[in-house]
Write a protein that holds these residues in place. Structure first.
Motif, PDB file in Angstrom:
ATOM      1  N   ILE A 200       1.028  -1.072   0.187  1.00  6.24           N
ATOM      2  CA  ILE A 200      -0.121  -0.208  -0.251  1.00  6.24           C
ATOM      3  C   ILE A 200       0.771   1.190  -0.050  1.00  6.24           C
ATOM      4  N   GLU A 201       0.466   2.348  -0.884  1.00  7.82           N
ATOM      5  CA  GLU A 201       1.369   3.353  -0.932  1.00  7.82           C
ATOM      6  C   GLU A 201       0.398   4.430  -1.414  1.00  7.82           C
ATOM      7  N   ARG A 202       0.660   5.563  -0.621  1.00  6.98           N
ATOM      8  CA  ARG A 202      -0.094   6.980  -0.877  1.00  6.98           C
ATOM      9  C   ARG A 202       0.666   7.448  -2.335  1.00  6.98           C
ATOM     10  N   VAL A 203      -0.163   7.979  -2.956  1.00  9.92           N
ATOM     11  CA  VAL A 203       0.458   8.442  -4.501  1.00  9.92           C
ATOM     12  C   VAL A 203      -0.371   9.707  -5.020  1.00  9.92           C
ATOM     13  N   GLY A 204      -1.038  10.345  -3.943  1.00 11.05           N
ATOM     14  CA  GLY A 204      -1.678  11.389  -4.162  1.00 11.05           C
ATOM     15  C   GLY A 204      -2.812  11.531  -3.285  1.00 11.05           C
ATOM     16  N   GLY A 205      -3.495  12.667  -3.680  1.00  9.13           N
ATOM     17  CA  GLY A 205      -4.653  13.185  -2.923  1.00  9.13           C
ATOM     18  C   GLY A 205      -4.756  14.592  -2.372  1.00  9.13           C
TER      19      GLY A 205
ATOM     20  N   ILE B  33      -7.253   3.690  -5.339  1.00  4.88           N
ATOM     21  CA  ILE B  33      -8.367   3.850  -4.598  1.00  4.88           C
ATOM     22  C   ILE B  33      -8.441   5.002  -4.201  1.00  4.88           C
ATOM     23  N   GLN B  34      -9.557   5.912  -3.986  1.00  2.96           N
ATOM     24  CA  GLN B  34      -9.533   7.028  -3.492  1.00  2.96           C
ATOM     25  C   GLN B  34     -10.564   7.069  -2.005  1.00  2.96           C
TER      26      GLN B  34
ATOM     27  N   PRO C 251      -6.870  10.712   0.410  1.00  2.00           N
ATOM     28  CA  PRO C 251      -5.770  10.181  -0.110  1.00  2.00           C
ATOM     29  C   PRO C 251      -6.206   9.199  -1.420  1.00  2.00           C
ATOM     30  N   ILE C 252      -5.079   9.282  -2.310  1.00  2.00           N
ATOM     31  CA  ILE C 252      -5.296   8.319  -3.282  1.00  2.00           C
ATOM     32  C   ILE C 252      -4.178   7.316  -3.009  1.00  2.00           C
ATOM     33  N   LEU C 253      -4.675   5.894  -3.075  1.00  2.00           N
ATOM     34  CA  LEU C 253      -3.754   4.789  -2.770  1.00  2.00           C
ATOM     35  C   LEU C 253      -3.497   3.848  -3.765  1.00  2.00           C
TER      36      LEU C 253
END
Length: 121
Positions: A39-44, A114-115, A53-55
């Motif tokens: 799992i990594e946060r990539v935006g948001g 996912i967001q 967050p976008i994960l």
């Protein structure tokens, strides 16, 4: 107190009673199991009282078929239930794609993006 939604998703996947031993990590482990999730946060975005967050949830397996089956048959339904957790109001699936890791060594991988909409306080 700040809510770490990456850790929340990791713990949710790890606690899946139908998870069949599938373990989630916040980074690729040095000693990779044959099947695992990262799992990594990539935006948001962050607001005063909410987090969006976008994960990237990546499902790693021995073959492309197994990665696809784990991603769509096991991990995705679990992610869609994240809104059962108190701080999470909604889950939106942005994409489900084949995203093999080029390695070395190469490894089959599917990615679910996912967001989340979550309260921070």
């Amino acid at each position: 107190m700040s809510l770490n939604l990456e850790k929340t998703v990791k713990d949710w996947i790890d606690a899946d009673p139908a998870g069949d031993g599938l373990t989630a990590y916040l980074e690729v482990p040095a000693d990779r199991p044959q099947r695992f999730v990262t799992i990594e946060r990539v935006g948001g975005s962050e607001l005063e009282y909410s987090s969006h967050p976008i994960l990237a949830v990546q499902v790693w397996a021995e073959t492309r078929w197994q990665a696809a089956q784990l991603a769509t048959g096991q991990v995705l339904p679990r992610l869609l239930d994240l809104d059962l957790l108190d701080p999470i109001a909604a889950v939106g699936v942005e994409s489900v794609i084949d995203l093999p890791d080029p390695g070395p060594p190469p490894q089959p991988r599917y990615q679910i993006t996912i967001q989340l909409d979550a309260a921070t306080q």
